[in-house]
Design a protein around this motif. Structure first.
Motif, PDB file in Angstrom:
ATOM      1  N   GLY A   1      33.666  39.587  38.306  1.00  0.00           N
ATOM      2  CA  GLY A   1      32.425  38.887  37.991  1.00  0.00           C
ATOM      3  C   GLY A   1      31.205  39.778  38.141  1.00  0.00           C
ATOM      4  O   GLY A   1      30.104  39.301  38.439  1.00  0.00           O
ATOM      5  N   SER A   2      31.401  41.090  37.954  1.00  0.00           N
ATOM      6  CA  SER A   2      30.324  42.099  38.075  1.00  0.00           C
ATOM      7  C   SER A   2      29.738  42.160  39.487  1.00  0.00           C
ATOM      8  O   SER A   2      28.634  42.665  39.680  1.00  0.00           O
ATOM      9  CB  SER A   2      29.194  41.827  37.062  1.00  0.00           C
ATOM     10  N   ASN A   3      30.478  41.669  40.466  1.00  0.00           N
ATOM     11  CA  ASN A   3      30.039  41.709  41.860  1.00  0.00           C
ATOM     12  C   ASN A   3      30.511  43.028  42.478  1.00  0.00           C
ATOM     13  O   ASN A   3      31.715  43.257  42.599  1.00  0.00           O
ATOM     14  CB  ASN A   3      30.647  40.515  42.618  1.00  0.00           C
ATOM     15  N   PRO A   4      29.596  43.925  42.866  1.00  0.00           N
ATOM     16  CA  PRO A   4      30.012  45.241  43.375  1.00  0.00           C
ATOM     17  C   PRO A   4      30.881  45.157  44.625  1.00  0.00           C
ATOM     18  O   PRO A   4      31.829  45.931  44.780  1.00  0.00           O
ATOM     19  CB  PRO A   4      28.692  45.960  43.660  1.00  0.00           C
ATOM     20  N   PHE A   5      30.561  44.218  45.530  1.00  0.00           N
ATOM     21  CA  PHE A   5      31.370  44.069  46.731  1.00  0.00           C
ATOM     22  C   PHE A   5      32.778  43.598  46.380  1.00  0.00           C
ATOM     23  O   PHE A   5      33.778  44.109  46.910  1.00  0.00           O
ATOM     24  CB  PHE A   5      30.715  43.074  47.697  1.00  0.00           C
ATOM     25  N   TYR A   6      32.865  42.649  45.464  1.00  0.00           N
ATOM     26  CA  TYR A   6      34.166  42.135  45.043  1.00  0.00           C
ATOM     27  C   TYR A   6      34.968  43.237  44.357  1.00  0.00           C
ATOM     28  O   TYR A   6      36.177  43.393  44.592  1.00  0.00           O
ATOM     29  CB  TYR A   6      33.974  40.942  44.113  1.00  0.00           C
TER      30      TYR A   6
ATOM     31  N   HIS B   1      40.428  48.219  46.757  1.00  0.00           N
ATOM     32  CA  HIS B   1      41.144  48.424  48.021  1.00  0.00           C
ATOM     33  C   HIS B   1      42.476  47.672  47.987  1.00  0.00           C
ATOM     34  O   HIS B   1      43.514  48.201  48.400  1.00  0.00           O
ATOM     35  CB  HIS B   1      40.283  47.931  49.180  1.00  0.00           C
ATOM     36  N   TYR B   2      42.441  46.445  47.497  1.00  0.00           N
ATOM     37  CA  TYR B   2      43.660  45.633  47.406  1.00  0.00           C
ATOM     38  C   TYR B   2      44.667  46.282  46.459  1.00  0.00           C
ATOM     39  O   TYR B   2      45.869  46.345  46.747  1.00  0.00           O
ATOM     40  CB  TYR B   2      43.295  44.235  46.909  1.00  0.00           C
TER      41      TYR B   2
ATOM     42  N   HIS C   1      30.778  42.872  55.252  1.00  0.00           N
ATOM     43  CA  HIS C   1      29.930  41.981  54.449  1.00  0.00           C
ATOM     44  C   HIS C   1      29.816  40.660  55.178  1.00  0.00           C
ATOM     45  O   HIS C   1      30.753  40.239  55.876  1.00  0.00           O
ATOM     46  CB  HIS C   1      30.537  41.786  53.056  1.00  0.00           C
ATOM     47  N   ASP C   2      28.666  39.990  55.038  1.00  0.00           N
ATOM     48  CA  ASP C   2      28.502  38.706  55.723  1.00  0.00           C
ATOM     49  C   ASP C   2      29.492  37.659  55.201  1.00  0.00           C
ATOM     50  O   ASP C   2      29.849  36.721  55.914  1.00  0.00           O
ATOM     51  CB  ASP C   2      27.056  38.202  55.599  1.00  0.00           C
ATOM     52  N   ARG C   3      29.974  37.850  53.964  1.00  0.00           N
ATOM     53  CA  ARG C   3      30.967  36.909  53.443  1.00  0.00           C
ATOM     54  C   ARG C   3      32.322  37.086  54.133  1.00  0.00           C
ATOM     55  O   ARG C   3      33.090  36.144  54.284  1.00  0.00           O
ATOM     56  CB  ARG C   3      31.114  37.079  51.929  1.00  0.00           C
ATOM     57  N   LEU C   4      32.607  38.314  54.535  1.00  0.00           N
ATOM     58  CA  LEU C   4      33.819  38.551  55.324  1.00  0.00           C
ATOM     59  C   LEU C   4      33.711  37.857  56.674  1.00  0.00           C
ATOM     60  O   LEU C   4      34.661  37.240  57.153  1.00  0.00           O
ATOM     61  CB  LEU C   4      34.017  40.056  55.532  1.00  0.00           C
TER      62      LEU C   4
ATOM     63  N   SER D   1      36.062  33.554  42.869  1.00  0.00           N
ATOM     64  CA  SER D   1      35.131  33.724  43.985  1.00  0.00           C
ATOM     65  C   SER D   1      35.620  34.799  44.940  1.00  0.00           C
ATOM     66  O   SER D   1      36.797  34.821  45.314  1.00  0.00           O
ATOM     67  CB  SER D   1      34.970  32.397  44.734  1.00  0.00           C
ATOM     68  N   VAL D   2      34.726  35.690  45.358  1.00  0.00           N
ATOM     69  CA  VAL D   2      35.091  36.726  46.315  1.00  0.00           C
ATOM     70  C   VAL D   2      35.471  36.109  47.661  1.00  0.00           C
ATOM     71  O   VAL D   2      36.363  36.605  48.359  1.00  0.00           O
ATOM     72  CB  VAL D   2      33.949  37.765  46.482  1.00  0.00           C
ATOM     73  N   VAL D   3      34.817  34.986  48.030  1.00  0.00           N
ATOM     74  CA  VAL D   3      35.156  34.327  49.289  1.00  0.00           C
ATOM     75  C   VAL D   3      36.586  33.791  49.243  1.00  0.00           C
ATOM     76  O   VAL D   3      37.355  33.928  50.200  1.00  0.00           O
ATOM     77  CB  VAL D   3      34.157  33.191  49.603  1.00  0.00           C
TER      78      VAL D   3
END
Length: 222
Positions: free
Chosen positions: A33-38, A44-45, A163-166, A76-78
């Motif tokens: 979804g163009s999310n750099p963190f994702y 990594h995965y 990341h705060d989502r982690l 969703s990255v979450v």
């Protein structure tokens, strides 16, 4: 979100080869979804799932494009993070949940105290979380501490969620009852710490007053 050109730059730096950048980057950009963190988490995965294949002769990587095409991560990255974290053992989940309750940045010694674990044991567990790209360590000295498992009085025990989502995802690894019990223990712990500081301050004040009184008695006797 991340632009196609920026994503190509990231993929080129990751693969260290230009052969697949043009074909693979748009696919990964769409899946993330163009999310750099994702996107970083997906790479990594993929490495751990052997969808990135190392070429040792030139220190580069190749993407298994068939595996990538079949790879269907959550939007969703979450959700993706929760999916990854769900594969952890109950004990590992509890460690991360306790760390997450302390904040984005947390002290490993505090985690050990709350779970009644020796710091060396905590280090061993969290070394795996660093390798899984869940948390990071404070500095180069801390990284050495993780690799050797040795702690000194001067060791920096601070770590942080990448990341705060982690952090948010890790907080959800406990049930509502477990979170309530942890919150109660945290409140009790900090209350006892504050009481100890107050008591220490009171004792220090008494010592100072006794010292002043002693000086006065000495002066009067002279």
């Amino acid at each position: 979100g991340l632009s196609l050109d920026a994503a190509k730059q990231l993929m080129g730096d990751t693969l260290r080869a230009d052969t697949q950048v043009e074909t693979v980057t748009p696919v990964l950009l769409e899946k993330s979804g163009s999310n750099p963190f994702y996107l970083h988490q997906l790479l990594h995965y993929m490495r751990h799932q052997e969808m990135l294949v190392p070429h040792y002769e030139d220190n580069s990587w190749a993407v298994d494009e068939a595996a990538l095409a079949a790879f269907d991560p959550p939007e969703s990255v979450v959700d993706f993070l929760l999916q990854r974290l769900a594969k952890l053992s109950e004990e590992e989940g509890r460690l991360l949940a306790v760390a997450a309750s302390l904040g984005t940045v947390f002290d490993l010694g505090m985690v050990g105290t709350l779970l009644d674990l020796e710091i060396e044991e905590v280090l061993g567990r969290f070394k795996g979380f660093i390798e899984q790209n869940i948390i990071g360590s404070a500095d180069a000295e801390a990284q050495l501490m993780f690799s050797t498992g040795q702690v000194s009085d001067q060791s920096n025990l601070d770590c942080f969620f990448l990341h705060d989502r982690l952090q948010a995802a890790c907080q959800q690894l406990l049930s509502a009852d477990e979170r309530s019990a942890l919150e109660w223990r945290l409140a009790k712990f900090f209350s006892e710490m504050l009481d100890g500081e107050r008591e220490g301050g009171t004792r220090e004040g008494e010592k100072r007053r006794e010292g002043v009184a002693g000086e006065r008695l000495t002066e009067e006797s002279e």
